[in-house]
Design a protein around this motif. Structure first.
Motif, short mmCIF file in Angstrom:
data_model
loop_
_atom_site.label_atom_id
_atom_site.label_comp_id
_atom_site.label_asym_id
_atom_site.label_seq_id
_atom_site.Cartn_x
_atom_site.Cartn_y
_atom_site.Cartn_z
N LEU A 5 0.83 -1.19 0.00
CA LEU A 5 0.00 0.00 0.00
C LEU A 5 0.87 1.24 0.00
O LEU A 5 2.03 1.20 0.39
CB LEU A 5 -0.89 0.02 1.25
N GLY A 6 0.27 2.36 -0.38
CA GLY A 6 0.98 3.63 -0.32
C GLY A 6 1.19 4.05 1.12
O GLY A 6 0.50 3.59 2.03
N LYS A 7 2.16 4.95 1.33
CA LYS A 7 2.51 5.37 2.69
C LYS A 7 1.36 6.01 3.45
O LYS A 7 1.30 5.94 4.66
CB LYS A 7 3.69 6.34 2.65
N GLU A 8 0.46 6.67 2.76
CA GLU A 8 -0.64 7.36 3.44
C GLU A 8 -1.99 6.67 3.25
O GLU A 8 -3.02 7.22 3.58
CB GLU A 8 -0.72 8.81 2.95
N GLU A 9 -1.97 5.46 2.72
CA GLU A 9 -3.22 4.76 2.46
C GLU A 9 -3.77 4.14 3.74
O GLU A 9 -3.04 3.59 4.55
CB GLU A 9 -2.98 3.67 1.41
N GLY A 10 -5.09 4.24 3.91
CA GLY A 10 -5.74 3.70 5.10
C GLY A 10 -5.83 2.18 5.07
O GLY A 10 -6.12 1.59 4.03
N ILE A 11 -5.57 1.55 6.21
CA ILE A 11 -5.72 0.10 6.37
C ILE A 11 -7.07 -0.14 7.03
O ILE A 11 -7.36 0.44 8.08
CB ILE A 11 -4.61 -0.47 7.29
N LYS A 12 -7.89 -1.00 6.43
CA LYS A 12 -9.25 -1.23 6.92
C LYS A 12 -9.40 -2.62 7.52
O LYS A 12 -8.82 -3.59 7.03
CB LYS A 12 -10.24 -1.05 5.77
N ALA A 13 -10.21 -2.70 8.57
CA ALA A 13 -10.54 -3.98 9.19
C ALA A 13 -11.37 -4.82 8.22
O ALA A 13 -12.27 -4.29 7.56
CB ALA A 13 -11.31 -3.76 10.49
N THR A 14 -11.07 -6.10 8.13
CA THR A 14 -11.81 -6.97 7.21
C THR A 14 -13.18 -7.37 7.77
O THR A 14 -14.12 -7.54 7.03
CB THR A 14 -11.02 -8.25 6.89
N LEU A 15 -13.24 -7.51 9.10
CA LEU A 15 -14.48 -7.91 9.78
C LEU A 15 -14.61 -7.09 11.06
O LEU A 15 -13.64 -6.56 11.57
CB LEU A 15 -14.45 -9.39 10.16
N GLU A 16 -15.82 -7.06 11.61
CA GLU A 16 -15.97 -6.36 12.90
C GLU A 16 -15.38 -7.19 14.02
O GLU A 16 -15.24 -8.41 13.91
CB GLU A 16 -17.43 -6.04 13.17
N GLY A 17 -14.98 -6.51 15.09
CA GLY A 17 -14.41 -7.21 16.23
C GLY A 17 -13.82 -6.25 17.24
O GLY A 17 -14.06 -5.05 17.19
N ALA A 18 -13.03 -6.80 18.15
CA ALA A 18 -12.41 -6.03 19.22
C ALA A 18 -10.89 -6.07 19.08
O ALA A 18 -10.31 -7.13 18.81
CB ALA A 18 -12.80 -6.59 20.59
N VAL A 19 -10.25 -4.93 19.26
CA VAL A 19 -8.79 -4.86 19.19
C VAL A 19 -8.22 -5.53 20.44
O VAL A 19 -8.55 -5.14 21.57
CB VAL A 19 -8.31 -3.39 19.09
N ILE A 64 -8.19 1.41 10.47
CA ILE A 64 -7.57 1.12 11.76
C ILE A 64 -6.12 1.60 11.82
O ILE A 64 -5.51 1.65 12.88
CB ILE A 64 -7.62 -0.37 12.10
N GLY A 65 -5.55 1.93 10.66
CA GLY A 65 -4.17 2.38 10.62
C GLY A 65 -3.83 3.00 9.27
O GLY A 65 -4.63 2.97 8.34
N ILE A 66 -2.63 3.57 9.18
CA ILE A 66 -2.16 4.18 7.96
C ILE A 66 -0.95 3.40 7.45
O ILE A 66 -0.02 3.11 8.22
CB ILE A 66 -1.73 5.67 8.21
N GLY A 67 -0.99 3.06 6.14
CA GLY A 67 0.06 2.27 5.52
C GLY A 67 1.34 3.00 5.51
O GLY A 67 2.42 2.61 5.52
#
Length: 67
Positions: A5-19, A64-67
């Motif tokens: 992924l690009g440095k500023e690309e958002g990382i998304k959760a694949t499913l719902e859940g708890a960290v 949930i995070g940035i690439g």
């Protein structure tokens, strides 16, 4: 599975859940572990920035995070 992924690309959760884990290592940068239904856990590594902390509830598709 690993994705590039690009440095500023958002990382998304694949499913719902708890960290269940949110931390940093020199080898893997920022890491997040999410506990889903049926004891499934997904791990996200190599992020430049984590946007979640342990105990946060996340929805599928939520950043949930940035690439």
């Amino acid at each position: 599975m690993g994705l590039r992924l690009g440095k500023e690309e958002g990382i998304k959760a694949t499913l719902e859940g708890a960290v269940i884990f949110s931390g940093y290592t020199m080898a893997d940068q920022f890491i997040i572990g999410i506990q889903h239904a049926n004891n499934l856990v997904s791990w996200y590594k190599g992020m430049n920035q984590s946007l979640r902390k342990v105990g946060d509830q996340v929805r599928a598709g939520e950043v949930i995070g940035i690439g």
